[in-house]
Design a protein around this motif. Structure first.
Motif: not given
Length: 481
Positions: A170-178, A180-182, A209-212, A459-468
């Motif tokens: 549970q949450g493994a895909q999101y953990a990888r997504l998060i 990726a923002t490092e 987390q340093g996303m926003i 959801s915040c990771a999506l925005a950060q990755l999209f902008i980057s």
């Protein structure tokens, strides 16, 4: 060689048949070929309860030859048993004993040829069989002997098609997504009306987390009360005080117009309130691209992130709007590292039917992609939901496609079907759901009261990755009627 191992679609139509004791002669043999994958090790651990890192951690096993032999030798031994039980002698075989010697380790990616050969026929239906496993280089990795009682009666029946198995944390895909923002720069984000503990905590967690870099927009007393209830401090966090939620939405949009923030995040107000300010013809954040919502789902029964669109903005999109919906989803998928997203345009059937408008739109969208009007992805449609996500269903229908069965993006005919599809996956299949709106001047992070903490961060990771991922500035807003 057995088709059972090769993933051969024809195997679904084959029969499984044994060889009786009287039919078997010394020298008879059977083989199968299998490549060791991480899923094989993980499934073995789940079924056996063996979580020894030497057995379930491929990197650990590779550093220790002895433990690697044990861990992956068990896998090889299971393949030998599979040949004995399904091929030679086959169904009805009774195992008496088996002795195996592990000669060398089997590593991830190694392809093993498993062979059993009858070496002796004994009395009372008993057989001795030589059992070997060789890797792709011809090196012996396992050898031994099995003693069995061969069946006396003939058995022939359709081969059972094994179910698709997806191991899910549970949450493994999101953990990888998060993860990726490092290293990415945090996004200045207007958090609109974060006046309950849940939405405020989500924003503060994303900041931690340093996303926003959050700018909290809303009634200061309510924001401070929510922080107190959540046990969180607002020290160092900017607050833009507004009298109510409508004013908060307008003020947040103004911050974007002034260049002070690069994304919006929904707090404890209705989506309609926020979007009303965003789409305002004079003061909003419209661009030439139609805005659309994209869910990014972590579904326990699907092996990769699944994007569904549009479940929140466009109620009954026409072909022009659907073109933008598809392009927004492709752009997001590419920012998540999916180089060439596979896009399934959904309908109820797989054939173009003039009486079902969504099938005609699907065909048109695919042709638009062929002509370069949609770029960056591979489109196919119309496809029904099952044929979009299940290779078995697609094969059963005889659909030959680069998308069918393995879609990254599902494009629904309308908002109602997209919303119901996503909610069914969330509430019946246990999916986590992150969401974002694209096509505006800045990405808009949409969260729900039902979202988990991981989904809010995702959801915040999506925005950060999209902008980057953007190599050019986002388009300026255009005055639209």
């Amino acid at each position: 060689m057995s088709a059972l191992d090769q993933g051969d679609p024809a195997a679904t139509m084959q029969y499984i048949e044994n060889k009786t004791y009287d039919e078997i002669a010394v020298g008879d043999h059977a083989e199968l070929v299998r490549t060791l994958k991480p899923q094989d090790i993980e499934l073995f651990a789940v079924m056996s309860g063996d979580v020894n890192p030497a057995h379930v951690d491929a990197d650990y096993a590779r550093t220790d030859m002895f433990h690697g032999v044990i861990a992956h030798g068990m896998w090889g031994g299971a393949l030998i048993s599979a040949v004995l039980g399904t091929e030679l002698p086959g169904p009805g075989t009774i195992f008496l004993d088996q002795s195996l010697k592990f000669e060398a380790p089997v590593g991830l990616g190694d392809t093993v040829t498993v062979r059993v050969e009858v070496t002796e026929k004994l009395e009372k239906g008993r057989l001795l069989l030589a059992c070997t496993c060789q890797n792709q280089n011809g090196k012996m990795v396992i050898e031994g002997v099995a003693r069995v009682i061969a069946p006396r009666d003939k058995v022939r029946r359709p081969r059972v098609v094994l179910p698709e198995v997806h191991l899910h944390v549970q949450g493994a895909q999101y953990a990888r997504l998060i993860a990726a923002t490092e290293g990415l720069a945090p996004i200045p984000t207007a958090v609109v009306h974060p006046c309950d503990p849940l939405s405020l905590t989500g924003a503060l967690d994303a900041a931690h987390q340093g996303m926003i870099v959050p700018v909290l927009v809303g009634p200061r007393p309510k924001i401070e009360a929510a922080a107190k209830e959540a046990g969180r401090t607002l020290e160092g966090v900017e607050i833009v005080d507004t009298p109510h939620s409508h004013a908060a939405a307008a003020a947040a949009v103004a911050l974007v117009q002034a260049g002070k923030v690069a994304s919006l995040m929904k707090g404890s107000l209705h989506t309609d309130e926020l979007m009303e300010a965003v789409i305002d013809a004079a003061l909003g954040l419209r661009t030439e691209r139609r805005m659309s919502h994209v869910y990014v789902l972590d579904v326990p029964t699907y092996p990769k992130p699944l994007l569904i669109t549009d479940a929140a903005i466009n109620i009954q999109p026409d072909l022009t709007v659907k073109r933008d919906i598809v392009q927004n989803a492709i752009d997001l998928a590419r920012s998540l590292g999916i180089t060439r997203p596979k896009v399934a345009i959904l309908s109820a059937v797989e054939m173009v039917n003039p009486h079902i408008p969504s099938t005609v739109d699907a065909a048109a969208l695919c042709k638009m992609a062929d002509r370069g009007q949609i770029t960056g992805g591979v489109l196919d449609g119309p496809l029904a939901f099952d044929n979009a996500v299940s290779p078995v269903a697609a094969a059963a229908k005889g659909i030959v496609s680069d998308v069918a069965g393995i879609a990254d993006i599902l494009v629904a005919p309308d908002l109602e079907s997209a919303n119901m599809m996503a909610k069914q996956l969330i509430y019946l299949a246990g999916a986590d759901a992150a969401g974002i709106v694209l096509g505006a001047r800045v990405p808009i992070i949409l969260t729900s009261r039902a979202d988990s903490a991981a989904a809010r961060l995702a959801s915040c990771a999506l925005a950060q990755l999209f902008i980057s991922h953007q190599t050019l500035p986002l388009p300026l807003p255009l005055p639209l009627p």
